[in-house]
Scaffold this motif. Structure first.
Motif: not given
Length: 537
Positions: A508-532
């Motif tokens: 069993s799974r969610p019926l598709s399509p199941a849309e949500v709205q999203w918004e990006r958060r700002p990156q922290g310094k540690g996370e930015k280093a990990f991304l880079d």
């Protein structure tokens, strides 16, 4: 007899305007009506008091199949009100006895092998998908050995190594996925989580070579193989249908890909340099002293990927959909990471993941409400008395357990229809009351919690309990933490609650399509280093 007389009279009518087609149609309709009448009379007049009550149905053979298939839980709860915790219904001509409640779970899931058999139920469906010689296409003793090999490959050290890999896959996926481009937007979360789960599972469990295949034709093969789980294949798994031909081709090509990876590793020689499951299985030996054949390793890899992908992708989608309805919980998850890890949000590790209790509770609560498998079936092997009742189940029946019923019952979880992760807060009456018992048993693959008496069994219980449970919690916990770290989610404007459930597959799974709205958060310094660092790898 009056109906038959009408039919006979109609057939004998040789009026020139009466066509043969009309005669045949009338005869067919009459026979169907007669079958329905006899079916109803047999239910009303010939009930066997030694067997569980039979759920009323009009049409023979099809019985309650359609009602059950549309919404199993509505069918279970409705039948429970009329017949109690034990009842039988007709599922495509097969008498299927349902045992609900914690006692029903215990009875079926911890049933003895000589009494209840899973292989006969699932092998026709799973063998064409997974391949020969593994899972349900082998004696139970061999299956227990295979489970032991996989379970012992999921050590704490292995799980520890998986968290950074899964976290990096989340970052990479949300950076390149068209649905997550820009600062804000909408996404079909069921499709996104299905794709992301493939990447995280293949990279962590199966190694870099397998993960790289999913950027090409391997994903298409996976899709064709997945179509082998369509409901019609419960009855016609070997039928020469177009989707089965694609399934069989995909199975051969995927198995070939895995065996080529295995052979290349053997030819390269040396010690294993990774914690992935392929390396682990390459060094395993059965009790008779024989190593696992490469083709069986390939088939086990397919089974591991297919079985885990369905449950984890549906659960991760439900998590995002639920968080979209509860922005307050989502912000608590984000604050939990900041409070525990620091404002710069350093890279997530296995150890830091254990320090995020609310994150774990979100996973746990979602699994409570949205168990990936709604029905667990067993073939009755000999007449089987049901403890505490006067019923005996004949060996012609199938047994069905539905642990999701107990986890969605107010008796065990007050206000069970509410998604509330805080019900699992440490020390709460709810969390304490629904802990598993400590009794352990070894079915041949190491000690596991017997656990069938618990009302919370998202991974089953007994000898067929999911061996990937620990990995699933790590995978889901990491994905949840990373998505909460990077995004805010909410429902589309004007939408309340969550989508319905799709029960058209084994999972069993969610019926598709199941849309949500999203918004990006700002990156922290540690996370930015990990991304880079990830971008330069």
């Amino acid at each position: 007899m009056g109906l038959l007389a009408v039919v006979v009279g109609f057939l004998n009518d040789r009026a020139p305007n009466r066509s043969i087609g009309a005669i045949v149609a009338a005869a067919f309709i009459s026979l169907v009506v007669l079958a329905i009448i006899l079916n109803v009379l047999s239910q009303l007049l010939f009930r066997n008091p030694r067997e569980p009550p039979l759920v009323f149905h009009w049409v023979p053979f099809f019985g309650n199949t359609i009602v059950y298939g549309i919404d199993p839980y509505r069918f279970f709860f409705g039948s429970r009100q009329k017949y109690g915790d034990v009842f039988t219904f007709i599922l495509l001509g097969k008498k299927t006895t349902v045992c609900l409640g914690t006692k029903g779970n215990e009875f079926i899931l911890n049933g003895k092998l000589k009494d209840a058999n899973a292989e006969e139920i699932y092998s026709p469906l799973t063998t064409p998908v997974f391949g020969a010689g593994v899972v349900y296409d082998c004696p139970n003793a061999k299956l227990m050995e295979q489970k032991k090999f996989v379970k012992f490959g999921l050590t704490t050290e292995a799980l520890r190594s998986y968290v950074p890999l899964i976290a990096q896959e989340v970052i990479d996926f949300t950076s390149r996925c068209p649905a997550f481009q820009g600062a804000k937007g909408t996404a079909n979360i069921t499709a996104c989580m299905a794709e992301l789960t493939l990447y995280t599972a293949s990279r962590s469990l199966q190694g870099k070579e397998v993960r790289e295949k999913f950027d090409a034709s391997f994903a298409d093969l996976y899709h064709d193989l997945d179509m082998g789980f369509t409901p019609i294949n419960f009855m016609l798994p070997w039928a020469p249908l177009p989707h089965n031909r694609k399934r069989d081709y995909a199975q051969r090509k995927m198995a070939q890909t895995y065996t080529e990876i295995i052979q290349a590793r053997r030819e390269a020689g040396g010690e294993k340099n990774s914690e992935d499951m392929i390396w682990n299985l390459m060094s395993c030996v059965y009790k008779d002293g024989s190593p696992i054949p490469d083709v069986e390793i390939a088939h086990m890899m397919i089974a591991l990927l297919m079985a885990g992908q369905h449950s984890s992708s549906s659960t991760s989608a439900w998590i995002i959909l639920r968080l979209a309805t509860r922005p307050d919980i989502l912000e608590e998850l984000y604050e939990e990471q900041i409070n525990f890890l620091g404002a710069d949000l350093p890279p997530l590790t296995f150890d830091t993941l254990q320090g995020l209790p609310l994150n774990s509770q979100v996973v746990r609560e979602t699994l409570r409400m949205h168990a990936p498998i709604h029905s667990i079936m067993r073939k009755v092997k000999q007449p089987l008395p049901i403890p505490g009742t006067s019923y005996t189940i004949p060996d012609s029946h199938v047994l069905l357990a539905a642990p999701g019923v107990t986890s969605n019952t107010d008796e065990f979880f007050p206000n069970s229809s509410e998604w509330e992760p805080h019900r699992w807060d440490a020390g709460s009456d709810q969390a304490t009351a629904n802990e598993e018992d400590d009794e352990k048993i070894d079915y041949g693959y190491g000690l596991v919690t017997k656990g069938a008496s618990s009302p919370y069994l998202p991974f089953g219980a007994g000898r067929h309990r999911c061996i990937g449970e620990a990995f699933a919690y790590v995978q889901l916990g990491t994905v949840t933490a990373m998505m909460a770290r990077h995004f805010k989610f909410r429902n589309l404007d004007g939408v309340k609650g969550v989508v319905g459930t799709d029960y058209s597959s084994l999972f069993s799974r969610p019926l598709s399509p199941a849309e949500v709205q999203w918004e990006r958060r700002p990156q922290g310094k540690g996370e930015k280093a990990f991304l880079d660092r990830g971008r330069t790898c």
